[in-house]
Design a protein around this motif. Structure first.
Motif, PDB file in Angstrom:
ATOM      1  N   LEU A   2     -41.467  24.185   2.084  1.00 12.86           N
ATOM      2  CA  LEU A   2     -42.593  23.284   2.275  1.00 12.86           C
ATOM      3  C   LEU A   2     -43.865  24.065   2.584  1.00 12.86           C
ATOM      4  O   LEU A   2     -43.819  25.070   3.300  1.00 12.86           O
ATOM      5  N   VAL A   3     -44.981  23.567   2.055  1.00 14.68           N
ATOM      6  CA  VAL A   3     -46.289  24.138   2.370  1.00 14.68           C
ATOM      7  C   VAL A   3     -47.260  23.001   2.673  1.00 14.68           C
ATOM      8  O   VAL A   3     -47.037  21.853   2.296  1.00 14.68           O
ATOM      9  N   ARG A   4     -48.332  23.366   3.357  1.00 12.01           N
ATOM     10  CA  ARG A   4     -49.442  22.432   3.582  1.00 12.01           C
ATOM     11  C   ARG A   4     -50.703  23.092   3.038  1.00 12.01           C
ATOM     12  O   ARG A   4     -51.027  24.215   3.390  1.00 12.01           O
ATOM     13  N   LEU A   5     -51.374  22.385   2.156  1.00 14.39           N
ATOM     14  CA  LEU A   5     -52.644  22.829   1.578  1.00 14.39           C
ATOM     15  C   LEU A   5     -53.728  21.900   2.097  1.00 14.39           C
ATOM     16  O   LEU A   5     -53.609  20.680   1.999  1.00 14.39           O
ATOM     17  N   THR A   6     -54.774  22.475   2.645  1.00 15.49           N
ATOM     18  CA  THR A   6     -55.925  21.690   3.084  1.00 15.49           C
ATOM     19  C   THR A   6     -57.132  22.179   2.306  1.00 15.49           C
ATOM     20  O   THR A   6     -57.382  23.379   2.221  1.00 15.49           O
ATOM     21  N   TYR A   7     -57.855  21.233   1.726  1.00 16.31           N
ATOM     22  CA  TYR A   7     -59.031  21.602   0.951  1.00 16.31           C
ATOM     23  C   TYR A   7     -60.160  20.614   1.224  1.00 16.31           C
ATOM     24  O   TYR A   7     -59.944  19.519   1.739  1.00 16.31           O
ATOM     25  N   ALA A   8     -61.356  21.032   0.880  1.00 21.19           N
ATOM     26  CA  ALA A   8     -62.525  20.154   0.935  1.00 21.19           C
ATOM     27  C   ALA A   8     -63.222  20.232  -0.410  1.00 21.19           C
ATOM     28  O   ALA A   8     -63.086  21.217  -1.144  1.00 21.19           O
ATOM     29  N   SER A   9     -63.964  19.189  -0.715  1.00 24.94           N
ATOM     30  CA  SER A   9     -64.773  19.178  -1.931  1.00 24.94           C
ATOM     31  C   SER A   9     -65.931  18.218  -1.723  1.00 24.94           C
ATOM     32  O   SER A   9     -65.947  17.444  -0.767  1.00 24.94           O
ATOM     33  N   ARG A  10     -66.886  18.293  -2.624  1.00 23.87           N
ATOM     34  CA  ARG A  10     -68.034  17.392  -2.575  1.00 23.87           C
ATOM     35  C   ARG A  10     -67.927  16.427  -3.757  1.00 23.87           C
ATOM     36  O   ARG A  10     -67.559  16.820  -4.856  1.00 23.87           O
ATOM     37  N   ALA A  11     -68.243  15.174  -3.491  1.00 25.77           N
ATOM     38  CA  ALA A  11     -68.186  14.163  -4.540  1.00 25.77           C
ATOM     39  C   ALA A  11     -69.264  14.438  -5.582  1.00 25.77           C
ATOM     40  O   ALA A  11     -70.395  14.795  -5.241  1.00 25.77           O
ATOM     41  N   SER A  12     -68.915  14.286  -6.828  1.00 25.06           N
ATOM     42  CA  SER A  12     -69.883  14.486  -7.913  1.00 25.06           C
ATOM     43  C   SER A  12     -70.937  13.395  -7.935  1.00 25.06           C
ATOM     44  O   SER A  12     -72.096  13.652  -8.255  1.00 25.06           O
ATOM     45  N   HIS A  13     -70.543  12.165  -7.603  1.00 18.28           N
ATOM     46  CA  HIS A  13     -71.468  11.031  -7.692  1.00 18.28           C
ATOM     47  C   HIS A  13     -71.367  10.099  -6.496  1.00 18.28           C
ATOM     48  O   HIS A  13     -71.584   8.905  -6.627  1.00 18.28           O
TER      49      HIS A  13
END
Length: 144
Positions: A2-13
């Motif tokens: 098992l792994v945990r991935l945490t990410y962030a991003s910005r909405a395009s619109h």
């Protein structure tokens, strides 16, 4: 494994109630068969998401997310092997960046506004763990 991935991003619109519903419905429909669980937090323009599951499934999903035009500036904030899931109860839970959470944002960052790009992995882990106590599912109303 098992792994945990945490990410962030910005909405395009921008992020709308309908976009959140679409993401949650898709996650809740597809994630159980892949063994994936997680939590999504967002405000008007930023996504923060933690995904848990088998390494191959997490990596495959991340590659799909990287191609998704609904967001940009996809940034991995944390990737770790885990012994147990934190978000095992949800194929995808949702915690909105609402007024009631501003104290938590300030507790874990320099601002009372959700900005995962300026936070350490440890701060994000703490924030998401506390936010998980307020998580909604798709059946709960989503308010802009």
């Amino acid at each position: 494994m098992l792994v945990r991935l945490t990410y962030a991003s910005r909405a395009s619109h921008g992020i709308t109630s309908q976009l959140i519903r679409d993401i949650l419905e898709s996650s809740q429909r597809n994630n159980p068969a892949r063994g994936l669980t997680g939590i999504l937090c967002c405000n008007a323009d930023t996504f923060l998401q933690a995904l848990e599951g088998p390494r191959t499934a997490i990596n495959s999903l991340y590659n799909l997310l990287a191609e998704d035009t609904r967001h940009k500036d996809l940034t991995i904030l944390d990737y770790e092997e885990i012994d147990v899931r934190r978000y095992a109860n949800w194929s995808m839970g949702w915690a909105g960046a609402k007024q009631a959470n501003r104290e938590l944002f300030l507790k874990y960052s320099c601002s009372d506004r959700l900005d995962p790009f300026s936070m350490s992995a440890e701060q994000i882990r703490g924030l998401l763990l506390e936010l998980s106590a307020t998580v909604s599912t798709i059946s709960a109303p989503i308010v802009d």
